[in-house]
Design a protein around this motif. Sequence first.
Motif, PDB file in Angstrom:
ATOM      1  N   HIS A 135       0.922  -1.281  -0.147  1.00  0.00           N
ATOM      2  CA  HIS A 135      -0.064   0.113   0.104  1.00  0.00           C
ATOM      3  C   HIS A 135       0.699   1.166  -0.237  1.00  0.00           C
ATOM      4  O   HIS A 135       1.635   1.313   1.035  1.00  0.00           O
ATOM      5  CB  HIS A 135      -1.092   0.163   1.103  1.00  0.00           C
ATOM      6  CG  HIS A 135      -2.196  -1.179   1.675  1.00  0.00           C
ATOM      7  ND1 HIS A 135      -2.765  -1.417   0.548  1.00  0.00           N
ATOM      8  CD2 HIS A 135      -2.018  -2.026   2.256  1.00  0.00           C
ATOM      9  CE1 HIS A 135      -3.586  -2.389   0.628  1.00  0.00           C
ATOM     10  NE2 HIS A 135      -2.670  -2.740   1.986  1.00  0.00           N
ATOM     11  N   VAL A 136       0.603   1.610  -0.815  1.00  0.00           N
ATOM     12  CA  VAL A 136       1.487   2.682  -1.086  1.00  0.00           C
ATOM     13  C   VAL A 136       0.834   4.279  -1.835  1.00  0.00           C
ATOM     14  O   VAL A 136      -0.550   4.052  -2.172  1.00  0.00           O
ATOM     15  CB  VAL A 136       2.460   2.470  -2.470  1.00  0.00           C
ATOM     16  CG1 VAL A 136       3.518   2.188  -1.339  1.00  0.00           C
ATOM     17  CG2 VAL A 136       2.520   2.832  -3.946  1.00  0.00           C
ATOM     18  N   GLN A 137       0.994   5.541  -1.835  1.00  0.00           N
ATOM     19  CA  GLN A 137       0.537   6.715  -2.266  1.00  0.00           C
ATOM     20  C   GLN A 137       1.377   8.177  -3.008  1.00  0.00           C
ATOM     21  O   GLN A 137       3.097   7.251  -2.228  1.00  0.00           O
ATOM     22  CB  GLN A 137      -0.669   7.140  -1.471  1.00  0.00           C
ATOM     23  CG  GLN A 137       0.270   8.010   0.006  1.00  0.00           C
ATOM     24  CD  GLN A 137      -0.703   8.004   0.894  1.00  0.00           C
ATOM     25  OE1 GLN A 137      -1.657   8.001   1.125  1.00  0.00           O
ATOM     26  NE2 GLN A 137      -0.733   9.385   1.815  1.00  0.00           N
ATOM     27  N   PHE A 138       0.856   8.363  -3.714  1.00  0.00           N
ATOM     28  CA  PHE A 138       2.124   9.739  -4.151  1.00  0.00           C
ATOM     29  C   PHE A 138       1.859  10.888  -3.892  1.00  0.00           C
ATOM     30  O   PHE A 138       0.886  11.370  -3.091  1.00  0.00           O
ATOM     31  CB  PHE A 138       2.010   9.628  -6.235  1.00  0.00           C
ATOM     32  CG  PHE A 138       2.266   8.580  -6.104  1.00  0.00           C
ATOM     33  CD1 PHE A 138       3.532   7.734  -5.940  1.00  0.00           C
ATOM     34  CD2 PHE A 138       1.399   8.665  -8.286  1.00  0.00           C
ATOM     35  CE1 PHE A 138       4.034   6.335  -6.739  1.00  0.00           C
ATOM     36  CE2 PHE A 138       2.611   7.469  -8.712  1.00  0.00           C
ATOM     37  CZ  PHE A 138       3.256   6.373  -7.883  1.00  0.00           C
ATOM     38  N   GLY A 139       3.314  11.873  -3.666  1.00  0.00           N
ATOM     39  CA  GLY A 139       3.128  12.999  -3.169  1.00  0.00           C
ATOM     40  C   GLY A 139       3.888  14.046  -4.153  1.00  0.00           C
ATOM     41  O   GLY A 139       4.691  13.569  -4.328  1.00  0.00           O
ATOM     42  N   GLY A 140       3.801  15.098  -2.974  1.00  0.00           N
ATOM     43  CA  GLY A 140       4.660  16.084  -3.799  1.00  0.00           C
ATOM     44  C   GLY A 140       3.999  16.863  -5.172  1.00  0.00           C
ATOM     45  O   GLY A 140       2.802  17.145  -4.780  1.00  0.00           O
TER      46      GLY A 140
END
Length: 508
Positions: A65-70
């Motif tokens: 389980h990952v998510q993108f940020g930035g």
Amino acid sequence: MRTALFTFLMLLISSGPLLAQEESSSIQAPTDLQDVTTEDFRSRQFLNLTVGIDQDVKLPPLPRHVQFGGTFRKILKASISRELNVLRFSPKTQGSAVLTIIDSKSKRVVAEYNISVKKSRLDGIANEIRALLGDIEGITIKIVNNRVVVDGQVLLPKDMSRIYNVIQQFGDQAATLVTLSPLALKKITEYIIRDINNPEIEVRAVNDKIILQGYANNEDEKTRAEIIAKTYMPDMIVDAAEEKGVVKKRKPANDGVINLITIKDAPQAPPPKMVQLVVHYVELKKDYSKSFKFEWRPGIADGSKVTFSAGQSGNALVSAITGTIDNLLPKLNWAKTHGYARVLESTSTIVQDAKKGEIKQVTKQPYTVLGPNGTQGTAFAEVGINSSITPTILGDKSGSIHLDLNFSISTMLGTAGGGAPITAENQINTQVTVRDKQSAAVGGLIKNSSSTGFNRNPGGASNPIISLFASKDFQRDQSQFVVFVTPIIKTSASQGSEQIKKKFRLRD
């Protein structure tokens, strides 16, 4: 396709984070980066990207389980493929941004990418190439892997040459993948078939080569077909891989034209043609004579005689002198005569092409000769016509015939002392060329003779009382000998007999 292998999760500015497809329903994007733990970064990379050029980056091992940020959403799009473990960047505009991949459970940053997007000058190069090559159909111009690439298929080799010359101006920043369309070679094949114009010769296009198959009547026809095919063949285009030695191509036979035409066996020669020769021998004579004679030559004939007579007075001797005058009246004779004579003889024979034909019509006149020891013998003088003709047809379609002619005609003029005949002979040796069924006068011999006599003694009385005589004789003879020849081409000897059968009403 490679893109079919990706399972894309697009990062949208207004919506939640971009995640792998199987995790998108359970993970939320953080609203505040203060909640993210930045310790123990697993991966950090600095990327320089170009607008319009996609780039794939290999991902480190990621949690489930990952998510993108930035802030990356302002300048690019990012998508992730779990199957290939690849992150794809698609730059949209110039700028700098950061993309982080965060473990949604531990809030730990798994990977960080510092991205700088610049606008490449390849866009300007692509626009210049479009301006130069935009009128060529069948090509596309695009930017791939930091290079402007021209791809597609063209119909004409000169378009290939033009594309190559344009690409060379931009060095390593542009490349061409353009090839010659198979439709071009197919169209060229149609032109070759049209110009060869022989239904027995087949033309096929195989692997940029022209194959000629079928049958030709002779070697010249086979060579002509190959020359026509080579005239239409386009220039050979050397591939870049072939030029650098990466690919070794087999050399095409005969410069791309493979001639497999078979020469047919020569048919049996047709039988030689026949030529019917119709010959007319013509001798024209013209005689003219004029005579004038005036004669007055009276003469006395002596009629004196002596006779005895008996009477009363006894026997007596009586003499009488008498005379007779003849040709007492003058004589006048005048005459003028014209004579025309035409002697015509015709012969006909059928001769094979280029063979000699002879016609001989002679009469043997016998006469007596003295041999050794005064013995008598008989000799013969030939009087008549001898003909020798050799016709040669000049080509099957020309209709002209070359004639080699030899004529000899001898005639009887009279006899000499001892009965030996006196003959006259006319000869003609010549060569002429005439058309089929047309006549030619191939020779002529003209003879002229004339004689004039004045006051010739006609004879008559030996003791004329008076002699008055005047005469004039004029004689002129002209003769001409001409031979007319008419050749007629026949396919067989039987054709020449049709007229004879019709004339004499003969039936088979």
